[in-house]
Design an enzyme around this catalytic site. Structure first.
Site: not given
Ligand code: NAP
Length: 295
Positions: A54, A98, A121
């Site tokens: 990412k 994460q 997200d």
């Protein structure tokens, strides 16, 4: 019929190039640089590799990019304070924590602490609710990637019979919600199957578009697929190790048999997978624009 492959690597590359151009434009015209922080707790190898990928992509696209690594034993309060710091940081438009987090930290509490405007997200209940009512700012990344694969492969979604196998909060439910909205690139008739479904093949055989996110190798066999269907295989199952020591992966669909029946199909790897990070980048660019009031 041998299915045409839907190449996720190619489509992701095309979208990333569009984003790279958009980032240049935002900088030149508005002096806006999208900012993304990825917070990693501990050293779980899979998480380290996801976060690294990412970060790498966000840098390639010209973002302001922060990787914040925290030790496994960080307390929940300390992590919440960290999120609060990034919620207030005007250089940061997207916050990515994460998952999974260590057991002593309540994941839900942490995800709820992220400012919904920075929730790239798309997991915060505010964003889940906005998706439900057709007002989404950020679509969750994997489902958003699936929709893009379909649109950019020229698949007729409007009016299609879509069958989704799996009802998780990160794939099954959101992709069903996205595709049933009365919007462009959606407006389908959607059915969701799960382990409580009485006769799954009855449903999957009706699908013009079959999306499978069960996490079970070969859960979908050729006899469960309609001739000419479009098949999107989200599953990532580790089924051994390749001769060069890498994980050997397969999807949830019996690819070799189903590709003889479908009109289009995604491979695993190289289908849905490459799209997820790309959609995170798309959401971060959108967050920067929303923050700056740019339409
Ligand atoms: P999950 O949370 O385990 O959910 C699986 C869903 O599938 C559940 O709703 C389950 O039903 C249903 N299911 C499982 N076996 C079934 C069967 N035999 N028949 C019908 N339904 C069945 O999984 P997930 O997080 O959605 O992930 C699904 C797969 O996609 C995994 O392989 C994961 O690794 C992969 N994935 C890939 C990406 C990517 O970027 N490519 C991203 C996310 C996930 P119940 O609800 O009844 O238990």
């Amino acid at each position: 019929m041998t299915a045409k492959l839907i190449n996720g690597n190619e489509i992701a590359k095309q979208i990333r190039e569009e984003l790279r151009q958009e980032v240049i434009h935002l900088k030149e015209k508005y002096n806006v640089v999208p900012g993304l922080v990825t917070i990693l707790v501990g050293e779980n190898p899979a998480s380290v590799s996801y976060v690294t990928a990412k970060q790498k992509t966000s840098k390639e696209l010209g973002f302001y990019s922060v990787q914040d690594n925290q030790p496994e034993n960080i307390s929940e309060d300390q992590l919440l304070q960290l999120i609060d710091k990034y919620n207030k940081d005007p250089r940061i438009h997207g916050i990515l924590v994460q998952l999974p987090l260590p057991k002593h930290i309540n994941e839900t509490k942490v995800l709820y602490a992220i400012d919904p405007k920075k929730d790239v997200d798309g997991f915060h209940p505010v964003n889940v609710g906005k998706l439900m009512i057709g007002e989404a700012d950020y679509l969750p990344c994997t489902p958003a990637g699936i929709q893009q694969l379909l649109i950019r492969s020229g698949v007729q979604i409007e009016g299609a019979e879509v069958v989704v196998v799996g009802r998780s909060n990160i794939v099954g439910k959101p992709i069903a919600n996205i595709l049933l909205q009365k919007q462009k690139g959606a407006n389908a008739t959607v059915t969701i199957c799960h382990t409580g479904t009485r006769d799954m093949a009855f449903h999957t055989r009706r699908a013009d578009i079959l999306i499978v996110a069960a996490g079970k190798p070969k859960a979908i066999t050729a006899d469960m697929v309609k001739e000419g269907a479009v098949v999107i295989d989200v599953g990532v199952n580790r089924i051994g190790v390749t001769p060069d020591g890498k994980a050997k992966l397969c999807g949830d669909v019996d690819f070799e048999a189903v590709k003889e029946k479908a009109s289009m199909i995604t491979p695993v790897p190289g289908g849905v997978g490459p799209m997820t990070i790309t959609m995170l980048m798309m959401n971060t660019v959108k967050a920067a624009k929303l923050h700056a009031g740019i339409r």
